[in-house]
Design a protein around this motif. Structure first.
Motif, PDB file in Angstrom:
ATOM      1  N   CYS A   1      15.558  27.960   2.263  1.00 39.46           N
ATOM      2  CA  CYS A   1      15.156  26.609   2.508  1.00 39.46           C
ATOM      3  C   CYS A   1      13.573  26.146   2.373  1.00 39.46           C
ATOM      4  O   CYS A   1      12.899  27.131   2.342  1.00 39.46           O
ATOM      5  N   GLU A   2      13.527  24.830   2.164  1.00 36.76           N
ATOM      6  CA  GLU A   2      12.055  24.421   1.769  1.00 36.76           C
ATOM      7  C   GLU A   2      11.836  22.996   3.011  1.00 36.76           C
ATOM      8  O   GLU A   2      12.851  22.628   3.099  1.00 36.76           O
ATOM      9  N   GLY A   3      10.771  22.954   3.278  1.00 39.67           N
ATOM     10  CA  GLY A   3      10.621  21.607   4.229  1.00 39.67           C
ATOM     11  C   GLY A   3       9.204  21.737   4.552  1.00 39.67           C
ATOM     12  O   GLY A   3       8.461  22.714   4.374  1.00 39.67           O
ATOM     13  N   PHE A   4       9.012  21.008   5.824  1.00 41.50           N
ATOM     14  CA  PHE A   4       7.761  20.785   6.302  1.00 41.50           C
ATOM     15  C   PHE A   4       7.834  21.157   7.823  1.00 41.50           C
ATOM     16  O   PHE A   4       8.774  20.949   8.488  1.00 41.50           O
ATOM     17  N   LEU A   5       6.730  22.156   8.077  1.00 42.16           N
ATOM     18  CA  LEU A   5       6.770  22.654   9.447  1.00 42.16           C
ATOM     19  C   LEU A   5       6.513  21.972  10.484  1.00 42.16           C
ATOM     20  O   LEU A   5       5.413  21.969  11.305  1.00 42.16           O
ATOM     21  N   TYR A   6       7.186  20.898  11.005  1.00 44.23           N
ATOM     22  CA  TYR A   6       7.012  20.216  12.055  1.00 44.23           C
ATOM     23  C   TYR A   6       7.237  21.058  13.213  1.00 44.23           C
ATOM     24  O   TYR A   6       7.717  22.122  13.169  1.00 44.23           O
ATOM     25  N   TRP A   7       6.679  20.370  14.275  1.00 41.74           N
ATOM     26  CA  TRP A   7       6.730  21.203  15.819  1.00 41.74           C
ATOM     27  C   TRP A   7       7.039  20.410  16.919  1.00 41.74           C
ATOM     28  O   TRP A   7       6.727  19.219  16.684  1.00 41.74           O
ATOM     29  N   TYR A   8       8.322  20.777  17.564  1.00 40.07           N
ATOM     30  CA  TYR A   8       8.580  20.153  18.632  1.00 40.07           C
ATOM     31  C   TYR A   8       9.201  21.210  19.801  1.00 40.07           C
ATOM     32  O   TYR A   8      10.062  21.939  19.541  1.00 40.07           O
TER      33      TYR A   8
ATOM     34  N   GLU B   1       0.809  -1.213  -0.041  1.00 42.24           N
ATOM     35  CA  GLU B   1      -0.064  -0.143   0.083  1.00 42.24           C
ATOM     36  C   GLU B   1       0.761   1.283  -0.072  1.00 42.24           C
ATOM     37  O   GLU B   1       0.632   2.160  -0.696  1.00 42.24           O
ATOM     38  N   TYR B   2       2.060   1.148   0.590  1.00 39.60           N
ATOM     39  CA  TYR B   2       2.812   2.410   0.901  1.00 39.60           C
ATOM     40  C   TYR B   2       3.520   2.642  -0.419  1.00 39.60           C
ATOM     41  O   TYR B   2       3.515   3.982  -1.092  1.00 39.60           O
ATOM     42  N   ALA B   3       3.721   1.835  -1.354  1.00 36.65           N
ATOM     43  CA  ALA B   3       4.139   2.101  -2.727  1.00 36.65           C
ATOM     44  C   ALA B   3       3.036   2.664  -3.524  1.00 36.65           C
ATOM     45  O   ALA B   3       3.359   3.226  -4.543  1.00 36.65           O
ATOM     46  N   LYS B   4       1.779   2.455  -3.397  1.00 38.10           N
ATOM     47  CA  LYS B   4       0.683   2.950  -4.174  1.00 38.10           C
ATOM     48  C   LYS B   4       0.263   4.332  -3.613  1.00 38.10           C
ATOM     49  O   LYS B   4      -0.793   4.987  -4.216  1.00 38.10           O
ATOM     50  N   ILE B   5       1.075   5.061  -2.993  1.00 33.01           N
ATOM     51  CA  ILE B   5       0.642   6.488  -2.499  1.00 33.01           C
ATOM     52  C   ILE B   5       1.889   7.554  -2.789  1.00 33.01           C
ATOM     53  O   ILE B   5       2.227   8.003  -1.731  1.00 33.01           O
ATOM     54  N   PRO B   6       2.239   7.548  -3.852  1.00 35.81           N
ATOM     55  CA  PRO B   6       3.294   8.543  -4.201  1.00 35.81           C
ATOM     56  C   PRO B   6       2.806  10.158  -3.856  1.00 35.81           C
ATOM     57  O   PRO B   6       1.549  10.254  -3.669  1.00 35.81           O
ATOM     58  N   THR B   7       3.609  10.847  -3.911  1.00 32.96           N
ATOM     59  CA  THR B   7       3.347  12.279  -3.865  1.00 32.96           C
ATOM     60  C   THR B   7       2.225  12.857  -4.556  1.00 32.96           C
ATOM     61  O   THR B   7       2.174  12.551  -5.763  1.00 32.96           O
ATOM     62  N   GLY B   8       1.408  13.572  -3.956  1.00 36.09           N
ATOM     63  CA  GLY B   8      -0.006  14.035  -4.947  1.00 36.09           C
ATOM     64  C   GLY B   8      -1.269  13.054  -4.523  1.00 36.09           C
ATOM     65  O   GLY B   8      -2.283  13.750  -4.892  1.00 36.09           O
ATOM     66  N   THR B   9      -1.192  11.836  -3.910  1.00 35.48           N
ATOM     67  CA  THR B   9      -2.223  11.001  -3.897  1.00 35.48           C
ATOM     68  C   THR B   9      -3.308  11.289  -3.020  1.00 35.48           C
ATOM     69  O   THR B   9      -3.031  11.849  -1.723  1.00 35.48           O
ATOM     70  N   LYS B  10      -4.336  11.262  -3.240  1.00 33.77           N
ATOM     71  CA  LYS B  10      -5.413  11.759  -2.242  1.00 33.77           C
ATOM     72  C   LYS B  10      -5.910  10.597  -1.467  1.00 33.77           C
ATOM     73  O   LYS B  10      -6.200   9.512  -1.946  1.00 33.77           O
ATOM     74  N   ILE B  11      -5.867  10.799  -0.191  1.00 32.64           N
ATOM     75  CA  ILE B  11      -6.304   9.381   0.680  1.00 32.64           C
ATOM     76  C   ILE B  11      -7.287  10.200   1.747  1.00 32.64           C
ATOM     77  O   ILE B  11      -7.211  11.235   2.114  1.00 32.64           O
ATOM     78  N   LYS B  12      -8.035   9.455   2.225  1.00 33.32           N
ATOM     79  CA  LYS B  12      -9.213   9.458   3.281  1.00 33.32           C
ATOM     80  C   LYS B  12      -8.404   8.824   4.827  1.00 33.32           C
ATOM     81  O   LYS B  12      -8.322   7.803   4.534  1.00 33.32           O
ATOM     82  N   VAL B  13      -8.229   9.528   5.677  1.00 33.28           N
ATOM     83  CA  VAL B  13      -7.628   9.017   6.865  1.00 33.28           C
ATOM     84  C   VAL B  13      -8.779   9.103   7.895  1.00 33.28           C
ATOM     85  O   VAL B  13      -9.490  10.298   8.232  1.00 33.28           O
ATOM     86  N   THR B  14      -9.002   7.862   8.744  1.00 35.93           N
ATOM     87  CA  THR B  14      -9.659   7.800   9.998  1.00 35.93           C
ATOM     88  C   THR B  14      -8.842   7.575  11.181  1.00 35.93           C
ATOM     89  O   THR B  14      -8.147   6.551  11.052  1.00 35.93           O
ATOM     90  N   GLY B  15      -8.873   8.431  12.271  1.00 33.71           N
ATOM     91  CA  GLY B  15      -8.037   8.144  13.553  1.00 33.71           C
ATOM     92  C   GLY B  15      -8.354   9.061  14.486  1.00 33.71           C
ATOM     93  O   GLY B  15      -9.632   9.396  14.726  1.00 33.71           O
ATOM     94  N   TYR B  16      -7.293   9.399  15.322  1.00 32.46           N
ATOM     95  CA  TYR B  16      -7.631  10.100  16.407  1.00 32.46           C
ATOM     96  C   TYR B  16      -6.595  11.328  16.575  1.00 32.46           C
ATOM     97  O   TYR B  16      -5.406  11.122  16.228  1.00 32.46           O
ATOM     98  N   LYS B  17      -6.962  12.624  16.887  1.00 28.02           N
ATOM     99  CA  LYS B  17      -6.283  13.578  16.850  1.00 28.02           C
ATOM    100  C   LYS B  17      -5.396  13.603  18.184  1.00 28.02           C
ATOM    101  O   LYS B  17      -5.847  13.334  19.302  1.00 28.02           O
ATOM    102  N   ALA B  18      -3.957  13.856  18.232  1.00 24.67           N
ATOM    103  CA  ALA B  18      -3.200  13.669  19.244  1.00 24.67           C
ATOM    104  C   ALA B  18      -2.266  14.893  19.103  1.00 24.67           C
ATOM    105  O   ALA B  18      -2.197  15.708  18.185  1.00 24.67           O
ATOM    106  N   GLU B  19      -1.493  15.147  20.487  1.00 28.42           N
ATOM    107  CA  GLU B  19      -0.468  16.016  20.479  1.00 28.42           C
ATOM    108  C   GLU B  19       0.770  15.689  21.158  1.00 28.42           C
ATOM    109  O   GLU B  19       0.615  15.038  22.267  1.00 28.42           O
ATOM    110  N   TRP B  20       1.968  15.932  20.793  1.00 25.05           N
ATOM    111  CA  TRP B  20       3.054  15.425  21.365  1.00 25.05           C
ATOM    112  C   TRP B  20       4.158  16.468  21.123  1.00 25.05           C
ATOM    113  O   TRP B  20       4.642  16.942  20.057  1.00 25.05           O
ATOM    114  N   SER B  21       4.399  17.071  22.363  1.00 22.44           N
ATOM    115  CA  SER B  21       5.362  18.266  22.520  1.00 22.44           C
ATOM    116  C   SER B  21       4.921  19.343  21.450  1.00 22.44           C
ATOM    117  O   SER B  21       5.983  20.075  21.103  1.00 22.44           O
TER     118      SER B  21
END
Length: 239
Positions: free
Chosen positions: A219-226, A86-106
């Motif tokens: 720089c470019e990148g993803f705005l992670y938070w810690y 499944e991991y190989a089937k979700i390259p950049t740009g792929t739309k997915i529906k995610v079901t889970g739980y919202k969490a926070e860490w640091s």
């Protein structure tokens, strides 16, 4: 009358597209949250979102960690149930529906204990320039987005004057995370090359290893938070 009604609807759709930067707004499936609804949801509550894969950080033991984004905001999904196939089937740009739980860490808001399904659609976000937001509360509103920082100055990462460290404390070696400091408007910030996201075979890993104190970079990148902004950098250009 029908022609006038059709013309009116066309104008409304056109104006909506302009309001969204010339892009059609995302249409969510029934029961799926908007980004605003997701942000307003309580920590530990169940969430359902639809968005597009922007980066695959890692796969391990049938779980995947990914950055997602739509035209309204971004999401970080940690440890999502996902086979290697499944991991190989979700390259950049792929739309997915995610079901889970919202969490926070640091300070990092994320989705955990998630499952997903692949949807129709494709979207890759352009990096939003958030340089002017460094050091402001406004920056947190862009958490997990693909962002750009421009005109930063490389500062020493330790008392020895090194331009980068392996791991936050210098305890690592080639292949571990890279940490480096940059300054903007007199304030210093810590940036990271996350080795799971960009390992030591990538251009950005090599670029950071070649930095010198005093270099001016974009720089470019993803705005992670810690414990505050800790961007996971995916591209560095020395000016």
């Amino acid at each position: 009358m029908k022609k006038l009604t059709a013309l009116f609807l066309s104008l409304v759709l056109a104006l909506s597209a302009v309001a969204c930067g010339g892009e059609k707004a995302d249409v969510k499936s029934e029961g799926v949250m908007t980004h605003a609804e997701y942000m307003a949801a309580a920590i530990e509550s169940a969430v359902v979102i639809e968005a597009y894969v922007q980066a695959k950080q890692s796969w391990w033991d049938n779980t995947a960690t990914v950055y997602l984004q739509d035209k309204d905001g971004a999401y970080f999904v940690y440890g999502m149930a996902c086979t290697e196939e499944e991991y190989a089937k979700i390259p950049t740009g792929t739309k997915i529906k995610v079901t889970g739980y919202k969490a926070e860490w640091s300070g990092e808001v994320e989705i955990i204990d998630a499952t997903f399904e692949i949807m129709e659609g494709n979207y890759v976000a352009k990096a939003a320039d958030v340089t002017s937001l460094l050091g402001t509360e406004e920056l947190a509103k862009h958490q997990n987005e693909f962002v750009a920082f421009k005109g930063l100055t490389v500062e020493a990462a330790n008392d020895n004057g090194d331009a980068f460290l392996y791991n936050w404390d210098g305890s690592g070696q080639d292949g571990n995370d890279l940490y480096f400091n940059v300054s903007y408007n007199g304030q210093t910030y810590s940036f990271t090359v996350e080795s799971y996201l960009c390992d030591n075979t990538t251009d950005v890993y090599a670029a950071v290893k070649n930095l010198k104190v005093g270099d001016v970079i974009d720089c470019e990148g993803f705005l992670y938070w810690y414990e505050g902004a800790n961007p996971h950098i995916t591209n560095v250009v020395v000016k």
